[in-house]
Design an enzyme around this catalytic site. Structure first.
Site, PDB file in Angstrom:
ATOM      1  N   ASP A 117      -0.467   4.942   0.690  1.00 44.74           N
ATOM      2  CA  ASP A 117      -0.858   5.983   1.635  1.00 44.74           C
ATOM      3  C   ASP A 117      -0.863   5.489   3.077  1.00 44.74           C
ATOM      4  O   ASP A 117      -1.599   4.570   3.433  1.00 44.74           O
ATOM      5  CB  ASP A 117      -2.245   6.525   1.276  1.00 44.74           C
ATOM      6  CG  ASP A 117      -2.199   7.456   0.080  1.00 44.74           C
ATOM      7  OD1 ASP A 117      -1.542   8.498   0.189  1.00 44.74           O
ATOM      8  OD2 ASP A 117      -2.809   7.141  -0.949  1.00 44.74           O
TER       9      ASP A 117
ATOM     10  N   ASP B 278       0.853  -1.182   0.000  1.00 46.52           N
ATOM     11  CA  ASP B 278       0.000   0.000   0.000  1.00 46.52           C
ATOM     12  C   ASP B 278       0.893   1.236   0.000  1.00 46.52           C
ATOM     13  O   ASP B 278       2.052   1.192   0.443  1.00 46.52           O
ATOM     14  CB  ASP B 278      -0.876  -0.041   1.260  1.00 46.52           C
ATOM     15  CG  ASP B 278      -1.667   1.225   1.474  1.00 46.52           C
ATOM     16  OD1 ASP B 278      -2.412   1.626   0.577  1.00 46.52           O
ATOM     17  OD2 ASP B 278      -1.516   1.827   2.565  1.00 46.52           O
TER      18      ASP B 278
END
Length: 262
Positions: free
Chosen positions: A31, A29
């Site tokens: 963010d 991921d």
């Protein structure tokens, strides 16, 4: 990249080619995992309807009362600023996890692909990534994410990769094709939030980021669902754990049993 499951959601966006003939692949991921602050949260908290309402939405997602796609769209629609202005604000304010540069340097030196799998928007991710690690290194990192439609007046809307999925971007579809390879690699996945719920069950080794004093919705989800995972606070802690699996010093089961990287 083809998806192996006939029931998989249709993707409106292309996938990069699979990294075949690799023994290990790292997917992460973006963010709040590679960065210290989720860029979409930053826009919402500072320009949109604010942190309190955003957190209410996340809790609704965790409870199953609303889909991630619906809550995320509403969150982004609360931001009135033109897209280019949003991009510049994020370039000025989003910072990199303190250990990621060394983590990426080691992975690159050992021929281990690092792939960003994000529910954010590709133009923002690419702009911030290039700003933080440099143009050359950023070009070597594949980004599998959502996109954005920008109008001539600067107004914008997120373009979901999987509009038929409640996740908007079903991150499992970035992982599962590797399972169908003749000699599938060991898959590491790094995440922190509700957007990573779709990927949580499908990695060989799942790392869940939980910085001191901060919530981790993915940690809550994994605990509730009984999904084995390794808590970490920053990539400097995760690196020796990954190295121990790559070197054969420890098995996947051994590192997951410990449950944390610190």
């Amino acid at each position: 990249m083809s998806v192996p499951d006939a029931d998989a959601p249709h993707s409106t966006l292309p996938y990069p080619p699979l990294h075949t003939n690799k023994k290990f692949v790292i997917l992460s991921d973006w963010d709040g995992t590679i960065t210290t602050y989720d860029s979409n949260d930053y826009l919402t908290d500072n320009l949109g309807y604010g942190k309190e309402k955003r957190r209410e939405g996340n809790l609704e997602i965790l409870s199953g009362r609303v889909t991630f796609q619906d809550a995320f769209r509403e969150m982004l629609e609360s931001v009135p600023n033109p897209f280019e202005e949003c991009k510049q604000i994020l370039k000025d304010n989003i910072q990199l996890d303190s250990g990621f540069k060394d983590f990426y340097k080691w992975a690159k030196a050992n021929d281990i692909p690092v792939i960003i799998v994000s529910s954010g928007m590709a133009p923002i991710i690419r702009a911030v990534l290039s700003n933080l690690i440099g143009e050359e290194d950023s070009k070597d990192i594949d980004i599998i994410s959502n996109d954005v439609k920008v109008q001539p007046d600067g107004k914008w809307n997120i373009q979901f990769r999987h509009p038929s999925s409640g996740f908007g971007h079903d991150k499992s579809q970035a992982i599962l094709p590797y399972r169908n390879l003749p000699d599938p690699p060991t898959l590491f996945f790094f995440g922190d939030g509700v957007s990573d719920m779709s990927a949580a069950r499908h990695a060989d080794v799942l790392f869940v980021k939980k910085p001191p004093g901060k919530e981790s919705d993915l940690a809550t989800y994994c605990a509730n669902e009984g999904i084995p995972h390794i808590l970490f606070e920053h990539f400097a802690q995760a690196l020796p754990v990954v190295q121990s699996v790559v070197s054969g010093e420890k098995t996947k089961e051994e590192v997951l049993k410990k449950g944390q990287a610190y």
